[in-house]
Design a protein around this motif. Structure first.
Motif, PDB file in Angstrom:
ATOM      1  N   LEU A   1      -6.728 -17.682 -21.564  1.00  0.00           N
ATOM      2  CA  LEU A   1      -6.064 -18.474 -22.596  1.00  0.00           C
ATOM      3  C   LEU A   1      -7.058 -18.984 -23.623  1.00  0.00           C
ATOM      4  CD1 LEU A   1      -3.340 -19.872 -23.464  1.00  0.00           C
ATOM      5  CD2 LEU A   1      -4.161 -21.868 -22.192  1.00  0.00           C
ATOM      6  N   TYR A   2      -8.317 -19.182 -23.193  1.00  0.00           N
ATOM      7  CA  TYR A   2      -9.323 -19.804 -24.059  1.00  0.00           C
ATOM      8  C   TYR A   2     -10.232 -18.790 -24.738  1.00  0.00           C
ATOM      9  CZ  TYR A   2      -7.574 -24.123 -22.130  1.00  0.00           C
ATOM     10  OH  TYR A   2      -6.753 -25.163 -21.792  1.00  0.00           O
ATOM     11  N   ARG A   3      -9.754 -17.574 -24.902  1.00  0.00           N
ATOM     12  CA  ARG A   3     -10.532 -16.587 -25.671  1.00  0.00           C
ATOM     13  C   ARG A   3     -10.915 -17.095 -27.062  1.00  0.00           C
ATOM     14  NH1 ARG A   3      -6.502 -12.072 -25.931  1.00  0.00           N
ATOM     15  NH2 ARG A   3      -5.105 -13.797 -25.427  1.00  0.00           N
ATOM     16  N   PRO A   4     -10.018 -17.761 -27.806  1.00  0.00           N
ATOM     17  CA  PRO A   4     -10.427 -18.267 -29.127  1.00  0.00           C
ATOM     18  C   PRO A   4     -11.549 -19.288 -29.042  1.00  0.00           C
ATOM     19  CG  PRO A   4      -8.033 -18.221 -28.953  1.00  0.00           C
ATOM     20  CD  PRO A   4      -8.573 -17.980 -27.574  1.00  0.00           C
ATOM     21  N   GLN A   5     -11.540 -20.120 -28.014  1.00  0.00           N
ATOM     22  CA  GLN A   5     -12.585 -21.137 -27.877  1.00  0.00           C
ATOM     23  C   GLN A   5     -13.925 -20.489 -27.510  1.00  0.00           C
ATOM     24  OE1 GLN A   5      -9.223 -21.777 -26.817  1.00  0.00           O
ATOM     25  NE2 GLN A   5      -9.227 -22.826 -28.806  1.00  0.00           N
TER      26      GLN A   5
ATOM     27  N   TRP B   1      -5.424 -36.746 -28.002  1.00  0.00           N
ATOM     28  CA  TRP B   1      -4.197 -36.007 -27.712  1.00  0.00           C
ATOM     29  C   TRP B   1      -3.774 -35.305 -28.991  1.00  0.00           C
ATOM     30  CZ3 TRP B   1      -0.041 -38.282 -24.011  1.00  0.00           C
ATOM     31  CH2 TRP B   1       1.026 -37.396 -23.879  1.00  0.00           C
ATOM     32  N   MET B   2      -3.640 -33.987 -28.931  1.00  0.00           N
ATOM     33  CA  MET B   2      -3.180 -33.207 -30.061  1.00  0.00           C
ATOM     34  C   MET B   2      -1.838 -32.567 -29.708  1.00  0.00           C
ATOM     35  SD  MET B   2      -6.741 -31.424 -31.332  1.00  0.00           S
ATOM     36  CE  MET B   2      -6.056 -31.011 -32.949  1.00  0.00           C
ATOM     37  N   HIS B   3      -0.895 -32.672 -30.627  1.00  0.00           N
ATOM     38  CA  HIS B   3       0.457 -32.194 -30.323  1.00  0.00           C
ATOM     39  C   HIS B   3       1.056 -31.513 -31.551  1.00  0.00           C
ATOM     40  CE1 HIS B   3       3.265 -32.689 -26.890  1.00  0.00           C
ATOM     41  NE2 HIS B   3       4.096 -32.154 -27.777  1.00  0.00           N
ATOM     42  N   GLY B   4       1.654 -30.339 -31.340  1.00  0.00           N
ATOM     43  CA  GLY B   4       2.229 -29.569 -32.430  1.00  0.00           C
ATOM     44  C   GLY B   4       3.663 -29.946 -32.726  1.00  0.00           C
TER      45      GLY B   4
ATOM     46  N   HIS C   1       3.304 -24.964 -28.373  1.00  0.00           N
ATOM     47  CA  HIS C   1       3.024 -25.621 -27.100  1.00  0.00           C
ATOM     48  C   HIS C   1       1.637 -25.251 -26.575  1.00  0.00           C
ATOM     49  CE1 HIS C   1       3.693 -27.555 -23.333  1.00  0.00           C
ATOM     50  NE2 HIS C   1       3.769 -26.444 -22.636  1.00  0.00           N
ATOM     51  N   PHE C   2       1.283 -23.973 -26.606  1.00  0.00           N
ATOM     52  CA  PHE C   2      -0.068 -23.541 -26.238  1.00  0.00           C
ATOM     53  C   PHE C   2      -0.957 -23.706 -27.470  1.00  0.00           C
ATOM     54  CE2 PHE C   2       1.514 -20.332 -22.784  1.00  0.00           C
ATOM     55  CZ  PHE C   2       1.981 -21.390 -22.026  1.00  0.00           C
ATOM     56  N   LEU C   3      -1.241 -24.961 -27.800  1.00  0.00           N
ATOM     57  CA  LEU C   3      -1.860 -25.302 -29.078  1.00  0.00           C
ATOM     58  C   LEU C   3      -3.249 -24.711 -29.227  1.00  0.00           C
ATOM     59  CD1 LEU C   3      -1.218 -26.994 -31.623  1.00  0.00           C
ATOM     60  CD2 LEU C   3      -2.294 -28.938 -30.480  1.00  0.00           C
ATOM     61  N   SER C   4      -3.988 -24.592 -28.126  1.00  0.00           N
ATOM     62  CA  SER C   4      -5.338 -24.017 -28.194  1.00  0.00           C
ATOM     63  C   SER C   4      -5.302 -22.553 -28.614  1.00  0.00           C
ATOM     64  CB  SER C   4      -6.035 -24.144 -26.839  1.00  0.00           C
ATOM     65  OG  SER C   4      -5.267 -23.522 -25.813  1.00  0.00           O
ATOM     66  N   ALA C   5      -4.166 -21.891 -28.372  1.00  0.00           N
ATOM     67  CA  ALA C   5      -4.016 -20.482 -28.758  1.00  0.00           C
ATOM     68  C   ALA C   5      -3.345 -20.328 -30.114  1.00  0.00           C
ATOM     69  CB  ALA C   5      -3.209 -19.726 -27.697  1.00  0.00           C
ATOM     70  N   SER C   6      -2.386 -21.206 -30.427  1.00  0.00           N
ATOM     71  CA  SER C   6      -1.661 -21.057 -31.691  1.00  0.00           C
ATOM     72  C   SER C   6      -2.436 -21.606 -32.880  1.00  0.00           C
ATOM     73  CB  SER C   6      -0.293 -21.749 -31.605  1.00  0.00           C
ATOM     74  OG  SER C   6      -0.399 -23.161 -31.684  1.00  0.00           O
ATOM     75  N   HIS C   7      -3.225 -22.671 -32.657  1.00  0.00           N
ATOM     76  CA  HIS C   7      -3.978 -23.318 -33.737  1.00  0.00           C
ATOM     77  C   HIS C   7      -5.408 -23.609 -33.282  1.00  0.00           C
ATOM     78  CE1 HIS C   7      -0.007 -23.661 -35.402  1.00  0.00           C
ATOM     79  NE2 HIS C   7      -0.466 -24.226 -36.509  1.00  0.00           N
ATOM     80  N   PRO C   8      -6.159 -22.562 -32.942  1.00  0.00           N
ATOM     81  CA  PRO C   8      -7.505 -22.789 -32.400  1.00  0.00           C
ATOM     82  C   PRO C   8      -8.455 -23.461 -33.380  1.00  0.00           C
ATOM     83  CG  PRO C   8      -7.153 -20.455 -32.863  1.00  0.00           C
ATOM     84  CD  PRO C   8      -5.819 -21.128 -32.994  1.00  0.00           C
ATOM     85  N   ASP C   9      -8.341 -23.170 -34.672  1.00  0.00           N
ATOM     86  CA  ASP C   9      -9.269 -23.778 -35.633  1.00  0.00           C
ATOM     87  C   ASP C   9      -9.137 -25.296 -35.639  1.00  0.00           C
ATOM     88  OD1 ASP C   9     -10.161 -21.266 -36.293  1.00  0.00           O
ATOM     89  OD2 ASP C   9      -8.961 -21.109 -38.125  1.00  0.00           O
ATOM     90  N   GLU C  10      -7.892 -25.788 -35.681  1.00  0.00           N
ATOM     91  CA  GLU C  10      -7.668 -27.231 -35.693  1.00  0.00           C
ATOM     92  C   GLU C  10      -8.136 -27.861 -34.382  1.00  0.00           C
ATOM     93  OE1 GLU C  10      -5.614 -24.908 -36.690  1.00  0.00           O
ATOM     94  OE2 GLU C  10      -4.325 -25.573 -38.348  1.00  0.00           O
ATOM     95  N   VAL C  11      -7.809 -27.213 -33.269  1.00  0.00           N
ATOM     96  CA  VAL C  11      -8.202 -27.744 -31.964  1.00  0.00           C
ATOM     97  C   VAL C  11      -9.714 -27.754 -31.811  1.00  0.00           C
ATOM     98  CG1 VAL C  11      -8.168 -27.268 -29.486  1.00  0.00           C
ATOM     99  CG2 VAL C  11      -6.043 -27.207 -30.802  1.00  0.00           C
TER     100      VAL C  11
END
Length: 295
Positions: free
Chosen positions: A44-48, A236-239, A273-283
């Motif tokens: 799941l954390y490939r972008p990170q 806490w980050m929420h989409g 919901h999977f914010l680290s994958a949908s919006h990795p730049d912001e996260v």
């Protein structure tokens, strides 16, 4: 899964925990533990792992919860508290005294449990698209999903033993992707997760792990009465496009971290919901700022 290794810890009659470092460990940097969402894995954390600024800021250490990825235990039953305790034991085994923890969805409540269990060791937590409640009427009244309705059919369908040739149905994978990433998942990403899930959940052992993971999601205990035990800072980050847990719920629950050194909610426009994958730049950008502020 070639980059994921396993490490033994004593919990649950001896366990092997799936883990992945982003780069070789550097003791001069803080460590950021990454805990993945329901049925996913360290992948799941490939972008990170691909973010050069984030990997230069902290050691990235993905830890797969019980029931997920390559993590296995001698006992068949487990809860989120078990995953939190095992993750702390992984830090012990790796000689890491303290760490930040980032968790997506179920990873968020594992991160909070780690902070409750070992407040002296958790430097800060980053919560993404999560909830601190049980699957309650309160959360549904605030616009969260019906987790009981989502999980119960799968729990019933997974109740009977299966043969060695069984793999997780793609329909269940697609249901998870729809909740986590929406309806516009690319064919390549969908195929990747079909393949990854069917590598992770095979045979009767895979069925059992998937079923207990679903039971845990549906039947977990809430943390409202324990959140004053979280003393570290919280981001806490929420989409706004999260169909599982609502912004309204996050706005309500961020105020429960009454002992935190600093608790902040950031709303991400269009975030899934999977914010680290949908919006990795912001996260990733916010996580770097959080680590640099509180390290």
């Amino acid at each position: 899964m070639s980059d994921v290794e396993t490490i033994p810890v004593p919990h649950l009659g001896t366990s092997t925990i799936g883990y992945r470092f982003g780069r070789p460990y550097d003791a001069s940097l803080p460590t950021l533990v990454l805990v993945n969402s329901f049925t996913t894995s360290a992948e799941l954390y490939r972008p990170q792992f691909a973010d050069e600024r984030l990997t230069a800021t902290a050691n990235l250490l993905a830890l797969e919860p019980y029931g997920h990825g390559r993590t296995r235990a001698s006992y068949e039953q487990f809860t989120y508290w078990d995953s939190a305790l095992a993750d702390l034991q992984v830090l012990d085994a790796l000689g890491i005294r303290e760490a930040f923890v980032l968790g997506t969805s179920q990873g968020g409540w594992i991160a909070a449990r780690m902070a409750v269990l070992a407040p002296q060791r958790i430097t800060g937590i980053v919560l993404l698209g999560t909830s601190m409640d049980a699957e309650s009427q309160r959360s549904r009244d605030l616009g969260c999903w019906d987790g009981v309705g989502f999980c119960t059919p799968a729990i019933h369908a997974l109740a009977e033993p299966v043969g060695d040739d069984w793999v997780i149905p793609v329909e269940l994978v697609d249901a998870v992707l729809a909740e986590g990433l929406g309806g516009d998942v690319s064919p390549e990403e969908r195929a990747f997760w079909h393949r990854t899930h069917q590598e992770n959940y095979t045979g009767d052992d895979g069925r059992k792990r998937l079923r207990i993971s679903s039971v845990n999601l549906r039947d977990r205990d809430g943390l409202h009465g324990r959140l004053d035990g979280v003393r570290c800072p919280v981001l806490w980050m929420h989409g706004t496009a999260d169909p599982v847990y609502s912004v309204a719920n996050a706005q309500d629950e961020i105020g429960l971290f009454t002992s935190s050194a600093g608790a902040e909610l950031r709303v991400v426009e269009g975030g899934r919901h999977f914010l680290s994958a949908s919006h990795p730049d912001e996260v990733d950008r916010a996580t770097v700022e959080f680590i640099e502020r509180w390290r």
